[in-house]
Design an enzyme around this catalytic site. Structure first.
Site, PDB file in Angstrom:
ATOM      1  N   GLY A  99       0.822  -1.203   0.000  1.00  0.00           N
ATOM      2  CA  GLY A  99       0.000   0.000   0.000  1.00  0.00           C
ATOM      3  C   GLY A  99       0.852   1.248   0.000  1.00  0.00           C
ATOM      4  CB  CYS A 119       6.175   1.805   7.361  1.00  0.00           C
ATOM      5  SG  CYS A 119       5.462   3.286   6.640  1.00  0.00           S
ATOM      6  CG  LEU A 120       6.724   1.303   1.194  1.00  0.00           C
ATOM      7  CD1 LEU A 120       5.802   1.747   0.069  1.00  0.00           C
ATOM      8  CD2 LEU A 120       7.830   0.398   0.685  1.00  0.00           C
ATOM      9  CG  HIS A 127       0.446   0.378   7.281  1.00  0.00           C
ATOM     10  ND1 HIS A 127       1.452   0.090   8.169  1.00  0.00           N
ATOM     11  CD2 HIS A 127       0.977   1.239   6.378  1.00  0.00           C
ATOM     12  CE1 HIS A 127       2.554   0.752   7.818  1.00  0.00           C
ATOM     13  NE2 HIS A 127       2.286   1.460   6.727  1.00  0.00           N
ATOM     14  CD  GLU A 128      -0.808   2.046   3.018  1.00  0.00           C
ATOM     15  OE1 GLU A 128      -0.521   3.255   2.916  1.00  0.00           O
ATOM     16  OE2 GLU A 128       0.067   1.171   3.169  1.00  0.00           O
ATOM     17  CG  HIS A 165       0.642   5.936   6.120  1.00  0.00           C
ATOM     18  ND1 HIS A 165       1.770   6.549   6.626  1.00  0.00           N
ATOM     19  CD2 HIS A 165       1.038   4.688   5.743  1.00  0.00           C
ATOM     20  CE1 HIS A 165       2.792   5.712   6.565  1.00  0.00           C
ATOM     21  NE2 HIS A 165       2.373   4.575   6.036  1.00  0.00           N
TER      22      HIS A 165
END
Length: 163
Positions: free
Chosen positions: A46, A89-90, A131-132, A135
């Site tokens: 994501g 996480c990116l 998670h997204e 964000h």
């Protein structure tokens, strides 16, 4: 449009609550295209708009061959017994910690035509939706860590070459 660079921990946009999308215009269409292009990079489940520097409430997902996006997503259902799952996480490269997540999630938003869309799933999809959405609410998974793991994560981040 091309894959966009991912913003890294410390960038204030990652801690900012994203604004809802009002009008679906060419800017929003371009954002969705960029998010989908950015999430199709191998290893990505994501990407939220603020991770590419845009403070709008949109994210893309790529789980088990399902690639898509949600505009103005909200979690509408969480079910099952929350469990600790390893999460990364990116925006926090190379760190993985256990985070408490529900095993099933359902999110509701809209598509580019303004139609209501629901996305739901178990396992990785449930984790990605949670998670997204976090964000877009200005939260990183680090905010959900227990005290000991958060302290360790912050130490590792401070020592990281990317920080």
């Amino acid at each position: 449009m091309p894959e966009r660079p991912i913003r890294i921990f410390g960038d204030p946009v990652l801690k900012t609550v994203c604004e809802p999308v009002g009008v679906i215009d060419d800017r929003v269409r371009g954002l969705v295209e960029d998010l989908v292009d950015s999430v199709t990079v191998p290893g990505r489940a994501g990407v939220a708009a603020n991770q590419i520097g845009v403070g709008l409430r949109v994210f893309s997902y790529n789980v088990d061959g399902r690639i898509g996006y949600l505009i103005n997503p909200e979690i509408v259902e969480l079910s099952g017994e929350p469990a600790l799952v390893d999460e990364g996480c990116l925006s926090v490269p190379d760190l993985w910690y256990p985070v408490l997540r529900y095993p099933h999630a359902k999110a509701r938003g809209t598509d580019l035509d303004g139609n209501e869309v629901e996305v739901e799933g178990d396992g990785i999809m449930a984790q990605a939706l949670q998670h997204e959405t976090d964000h877009l609410d200005g939260k990183l998974y680090l905010d959900r860590l227990d005290k000991e793991n958060r302290r360790d994560a912050m130490r590792v981040i401070r020592e990281s070459p990317w920080f």
